[in-house]
Design an enzyme around this catalytic site. Structure first.
Site, short mmCIF file in Angstrom:
data_model
loop_
_atom_site.label_atom_id
_atom_site.label_comp_id
_atom_site.label_asym_id
_atom_site.label_seq_id
_atom_site.Cartn_x
_atom_site.Cartn_y
_atom_site.Cartn_z
N TYR A 103 59.22 94.83 50.64
CA TYR A 103 60.01 94.54 49.44
C TYR A 103 60.43 95.84 48.73
O TYR A 103 61.59 96.00 48.33
CB TYR A 103 59.15 93.67 48.53
N LYS A 135 64.28 96.94 48.19
CA LYS A 135 64.78 97.07 46.82
C LYS A 135 65.20 98.51 46.51
O LYS A 135 66.15 98.74 45.75
CB LYS A 135 63.73 96.58 45.82
N1 CAA Z 1 45.90 99.21 44.43
C1 CAA Z 1 44.84 99.57 45.19
N2 CAA Z 1 44.09 98.69 45.89
C2 CAA Z 1 44.43 97.38 45.81
C3 CAA Z 1 45.51 96.94 45.04
C4 CAA Z 1 46.25 97.92 44.33
N3 CAA Z 1 47.31 97.58 43.55
N4 CAA Z 1 45.63 95.61 45.16
C5 CAA Z 1 44.63 95.21 46.00
N5 CAA Z 1 43.92 96.29 46.37
C6 CAA Z 1 42.75 96.31 47.27
C7 CAA Z 1 41.74 95.26 46.87
O1 CAA Z 1 40.93 95.73 45.81
C8 CAA Z 1 40.96 95.09 48.16
O2 CAA Z 1 40.06 96.15 48.32
P1 CAA Z 1 38.60 95.85 48.88
O3 CAA Z 1 38.80 95.19 50.22
O4 CAA Z 1 37.97 97.20 48.97
O5 CAA Z 1 37.98 94.95 47.88
C9 CAA Z 1 42.06 95.28 49.22
O6 CAA Z 1 43.14 95.97 48.59
C10 CAA Z 1 42.57 93.97 49.77
O7 CAA Z 1 42.94 93.16 48.65
P2 CAA Z 1 43.04 91.60 48.77
O8 CAA Z 1 41.78 91.00 49.19
O9 CAA Z 1 43.71 91.07 47.55
O10 CAA Z 1 44.03 91.47 50.03
P3 CAA Z 1 44.93 90.30 50.40
O11 CAA Z 1 45.42 90.54 51.79
O12 CAA Z 1 44.30 89.00 50.11
O13 CAA Z 1 46.18 90.40 49.35
C11 CAA Z 1 48.08 91.33 48.30
C12 CAA Z 1 46.83 91.61 49.13
C13 CAA Z 1 48.95 90.27 48.95
C14 CAA Z 1 48.90 92.61 48.25
C15 CAA Z 1 47.69 90.85 46.89
O14 CAA Z 1 46.84 91.82 46.32
C16 CAA Z 1 48.88 90.66 45.99
O15 CAA Z 1 49.54 89.63 46.01
N6 CAA Z 1 49.20 91.69 45.17
C17 CAA Z 1 50.35 91.62 44.27
C18 CAA Z 1 51.54 92.27 44.87
C19 CAA Z 1 52.65 92.22 43.88
O16 CAA Z 1 52.62 92.80 42.81
N7 CAA Z 1 53.72 91.50 44.22
C20 CAA Z 1 54.81 91.35 43.31
C21 CAA Z 1 55.36 89.97 43.45
S1 CAA Z 1 56.56 89.61 42.18
C22 CAA Z 1 57.89 90.50 42.63
O17 CAA Z 1 57.97 91.08 43.67
C23 CAA Z 1 59.02 90.52 41.64
C24 CAA Z 1 59.31 91.89 41.23
O18 CAA Z 1 60.31 92.42 41.64
C25 CAA Z 1 58.43 92.56 40.26
#
Ligand code: CAA
Length: 240
Positions: free
Chosen positions: A147, A151
């Protein structure tokens, strides 16, 4: 006669607010959608805005769909490339499909929609192309290599095309919304969303109307000197 505006992904989320704001500003609006027939029918019923179904990821479908809109409503003078999807995953878990789907919709979709409309805008010596990018195209986001890349590509596309359109009276600008209260953002796990909100200085998610107002401004005849610009609307979350 009122100008015709075409808004992709225009029946839901930020796109719906853009369609309605343009209608309120006097435009004849067509809104495209890709899949949700029910939401589109409800939107048309509530707003009177015509909806058209095709995928922006499909070039031929865009060319055919645009021809239909123009036959119905007249030449499209304002194009808002708003349609976008997420397929979030950390890179080590991201599939080729997750990469490709996002590139096809969020980046190629902007090409596919703008390219068929460009010759008409050049001939008429007027056009407004307004691309909806994202804060995450500017700063990058964990879990969004696909993404963020697409973008960021939209921003580069805007800057290049603005230079080509300038002499023909076509402006090309990009808006980078921050986190806005839409289904897309609500789909982010609650804990992650709460931690994101804590980094927004204004202390809340944005509203779709915050972005729609920027679009109405850029679409206006009075905004003819503004081209190649990136407008950030993110509550202070990322300062460029
Ligand atoms: N920075 C550093 N580490 C991070 C992190 C971050 N921002 N987010 C997650 N992690 C780490 C977690 O702490 C975890 O570490 P540990 O295994 O050591 O505990 C590891 O990464 C894995 O995290 P998850 O268990 O959450 O992994 P997952 O595969 O289940 O999900 C993800 C990962 C899909 C990225 C989820 O964290 C997520 O949905 N994040 C949000 C992403 C986001 O902001 N998307 C925006 C959507 S809205 C949009 O896109 C509109 C727009 O234009 C703004």
């Amino acid at each position: 006669m009122s100008r015709v505006a075409l808004v992709t992904g225009g029946s839901r989320g930020i796109g719906a607010a853009i369609s309605m704001a343009l209608k309120d500003a006097g435009y004849t609006v067509a809104a495209t959608y890709a899949g949700n027939d029910e939401a589109a029918a409800k939107f048309t019923e509530e707003t009177g805005i015509k909806t058209y179904k095709w995928s922006v990821a499909d070039y031929d479908a865009c060319a055919d769909g645009i021809a239909k809109v123009e036959a119905d409503l007249g030449p499209v003078e304002v194009l808002v490339n708003n349609a976008g999807i997420t397929r979030d995953a950390p890179f080590h878990k991201m599939s080729r499909e997750q990469w490709q789907e996002v590139m096809d919709t969020n980046l190629s979709g902007v090409f596919n929609m703008t390219h068929p409309l460009w010759p008409g805008m050049r001939e008429r010596k007027f056009g407004r192309v307004i691309n909806i990018s994202s804060i995450n195209g500017q700063k990058g986001q964990f879990g969004q290599a696909n993404y963020s890349a697409a973008k960021a590509g939209d921003i580069g596309f805007t800057k290049a095309l603005a230079q080509e359109g300038a002499r023909a009276g076509i402006t090309v600008n990009v808006i980078c919304p921050g986190y806005i209260a839409t289904e897309m953002v609500m789909a982010v796990p609650e804990k992650v969303r709460e931690s994101i909100i804590s980094t927004i200085p204004v202390g809340r998610l944005g509203e779709p109307e915050d972005i729609a107002r920027c679009v109405v401004f850029l679409a206006s005849d009075e905004a003819g000197f503004i081209t190649g610009s990136t407008i950030t609307a993110n509550g202070g979350q990322y300062l460029t």
